[in-house]
Scaffold this motif. Structure first.
Motif, PDB file in Angstrom:
ATOM      1  N   TYR A  76       0.807  -1.220   0.000  1.00  0.00           N
ATOM      2  CA  TYR A  76       0.000   0.000   0.000  1.00  0.00           C
ATOM      3  C   TYR A  76       0.843   1.275   0.000  1.00  0.00           C
ATOM      4  O   TYR A  76       0.289   2.369  -0.182  1.00  0.00           O
ATOM      5  CB  TYR A  76      -0.927   0.023   1.215  1.00  0.00           C
ATOM      6  N   ALA A  77       2.129   1.164   0.202  1.00  0.00           N
ATOM      7  CA  ALA A  77       2.988   2.338   0.308  1.00  0.00           C
ATOM      8  C   ALA A  77       3.366   2.873  -1.067  1.00  0.00           C
ATOM      9  O   ALA A  77       3.606   2.108  -2.000  1.00  0.00           O
ATOM     10  CB  ALA A  77       4.246   2.003   1.101  1.00  0.00           C
ATOM     11  N   ASP A  78       3.443   4.196  -1.174  1.00  0.00           N
ATOM     12  CA  ASP A  78       3.968   4.818  -2.383  1.00  0.00           C
ATOM     13  C   ASP A  78       5.485   4.823  -2.379  1.00  0.00           C
ATOM     14  O   ASP A  78       6.109   4.619  -3.409  1.00  0.00           O
ATOM     15  CB  ASP A  78       3.462   6.263  -2.500  1.00  0.00           C
ATOM     16  N   HIS A 136      -2.078  10.098  14.490  1.00  0.00           N
ATOM     17  CA  HIS A 136      -2.407   8.840  13.807  1.00  0.00           C
ATOM     18  C   HIS A 136      -3.684   8.993  12.976  1.00  0.00           C
ATOM     19  O   HIS A 136      -4.525   8.089  12.926  1.00  0.00           O
ATOM     20  CB  HIS A 136      -2.557   7.677  14.794  1.00  0.00           C
ATOM     21  N   ASP A 137      -3.821  10.127  12.323  1.00  0.00           N
ATOM     22  CA  ASP A 137      -5.045  10.419  11.560  1.00  0.00           C
ATOM     23  C   ASP A 137      -4.665  10.934  10.168  1.00  0.00           C
ATOM     24  O   ASP A 137      -4.849  12.111   9.869  1.00  0.00           O
ATOM     25  CB  ASP A 137      -5.891  11.451  12.312  1.00  0.00           C
ATOM     26  N   PRO A 138      -4.140  10.051   9.307  1.00  0.00           N
ATOM     27  CA  PRO A 138      -3.716  10.489   7.975  1.00  0.00           C
ATOM     28  C   PRO A 138      -4.900  10.845   7.088  1.00  0.00           C
ATOM     29  O   PRO A 138      -6.009  10.349   7.285  1.00  0.00           O
ATOM     30  CB  PRO A 138      -2.965   9.271   7.419  1.00  0.00           C
ATOM     31  N   ALA A 139      -4.635  11.692   6.118  1.00  0.00           N
ATOM     32  CA  ALA A 139      -5.661  12.066   5.151  1.00  0.00           C
ATOM     33  C   ALA A 139      -5.960  10.881   4.235  1.00  0.00           C
ATOM     34  O   ALA A 139      -5.126   9.979   4.068  1.00  0.00           O
ATOM     35  CB  ALA A 139      -5.197  13.263   4.334  1.00  0.00           C
ATOM     36  N   PRO A 140      -7.144  10.873   3.601  1.00  0.00           N
ATOM     37  CA  PRO A 140      -7.500   9.749   2.718  1.00  0.00           C
ATOM     38  C   PRO A 140      -6.553   9.562   1.541  1.00  0.00           C
ATOM     39  O   PRO A 140      -6.460   8.459   0.995  1.00  0.00           O
ATOM     40  CB  PRO A 140      -8.912  10.113   2.245  1.00  0.00           C
ATOM     41  N   ASP A 141      -5.870  10.621   1.116  1.00  0.00           N
ATOM     42  CA  ASP A 141      -4.967  10.526  -0.028  1.00  0.00           C
ATOM     43  C   ASP A 141      -3.509  10.438   0.412  1.00  0.00           C
ATOM     44  O   ASP A 141      -2.607  10.898  -0.289  1.00  0.00           O
ATOM     45  CB  ASP A 141      -5.162  11.728  -0.956  1.00  0.00           C
ATOM     46  N   ASP A 142      -3.265   9.821   1.558  1.00  0.00           N
ATOM     47  CA  ASP A 142      -1.915   9.733   2.130  1.00  0.00           C
ATOM     48  C   ASP A 142      -1.565   8.272   2.401  1.00  0.00           C
ATOM     49  O   ASP A 142      -1.560   7.825   3.547  1.00  0.00           O
ATOM     50  CB  ASP A 142      -1.858  10.550   3.423  1.00  0.00           C
ATOM     51  N   PRO A 143      -1.267   7.496   1.365  1.00  0.00           N
ATOM     52  CA  PRO A 143      -1.015   6.066   1.586  1.00  0.00           C
ATOM     53  C   PRO A 143       0.192   5.787   2.479  1.00  0.00           C
ATOM     54  O   PRO A 143       0.163   4.853   3.277  1.00  0.00           O
ATOM     55  CB  PRO A 143      -0.812   5.511   0.175  1.00  0.00           C
ATOM     56  N   ASP A 144       1.254   6.588   2.356  1.00  0.00           N
ATOM     57  CA  ASP A 144       2.416   6.350   3.206  1.00  0.00           C
ATOM     58  C   ASP A 144       2.090   6.650   4.667  1.00  0.00           C
ATOM     59  O   ASP A 144       2.520   5.932   5.573  1.00  0.00           O
ATOM     60  CB  ASP A 144       3.600   7.197   2.745  1.00  0.00           C
TER      61      ASP A 144
END
Length: 227
Positions: A76-78, A136-144
């Motif tokens: 899932y990581a970019d 610990h709350d990444p944005a939806p467009d933040d795969p990393d």
């Protein structure tokens, strides 16, 4: 990145971690840097930080576990190398009596990585990911960000026995805090986590860990409240 397989539980994960550090750094550089310093002393410095005596949960073993969880979520990581470097730095500065640990850890990455030949863009991204572990709350467009945060929170989904050991270690780190104050602060943290729509953002993390993590968090919160 060349994978490093997880070995059986050992008392000292540092040899494998040193190997991982060298491989990750080579990937993050993306090219040879003949004038860059030897990376080994940097690994030793980080491992020394992770081994400080005030730590009971945020230890070398926690670092190793987060890296293993990142391996599980690697698809899932970019930029996998950046996520792995962020894991190395995310609690590199850790004082339980201070609130700026993530900021100081990010600043450490911003100083060390350019010295090691890591480019400005990747250095900035590592620092951003480290700072993200405040919420610990990444944005939806933040795969990393999703991969790092999921890996860091995976401990919440352990068996009841492992979760109890984790919670006890956290309490030990805050042994200087009176019981009433710790209960209030810890309850606030647990409530904040439970209020998130999803604890785990990657598909695999959600499928594997969401339900047991919420069960464990709810159980601990009930115990703290005397329910």
């Amino acid at each position: 990145m060349t994978p490093v397989s997880r070995t059986a539980d050992t008392t000292d994960p540092t040899p494998e971690l040193r190997q991982r550090w060298s491989l990750t750094l080579a990937d993050a550089r993306g090219r040879k840097h003949p004038t860059a310093p030897d990376p080994a002393p940097y690994a030793d410095n980080l491992l020394s930080r992770w081994s400080e005596p005030q730590r009971r949960y945020h230890t070398v073993e926690h670092l190793a576990e987060v890296l293993y969880r990142i391996d599980e979520l690697a698809e899932y990581a970019d930029d996998l190398a950046v996520v792995q470097l962020a894991a190395w730095f995310h609690d590199a500065v850790y004082r339980p009596d201070r609130s700026e640990n993530e900021e100081r850890s990010a600043s450490l990455a911003e100083r060390a990585l350019p010295e090691l030949g890591v480019g400005a863009a990747r250095t900035a991204e590592v620092a951003r990911l480290v700072r993200l572990t405040v919420t610990h709350d990444p944005a939806p467009d933040d795969p990393d960000g999703e991969v790092l945060c999921d890996a860091d929170l995976a401990v919440l989904a352990g068996s009841p026995e492992r979760y109890a050991a984790y919670a006890a270690a956290v309490r030990e780190e805050y042994g200087f805090v009176p019981d009433a104050d710790f209960t209030a602060g810890r309850s606030a943290v647990l409530s904040q986590l439970l209020a998130l729509p999803r604890l785990f953002r990657t598909p695999r993390g959600y499928d594997l860990w969401e339900h047991p993590a919420r069960r464990n968090l709810t159980t601990e919160l009930d115990l703290l409240r005397g329910s």
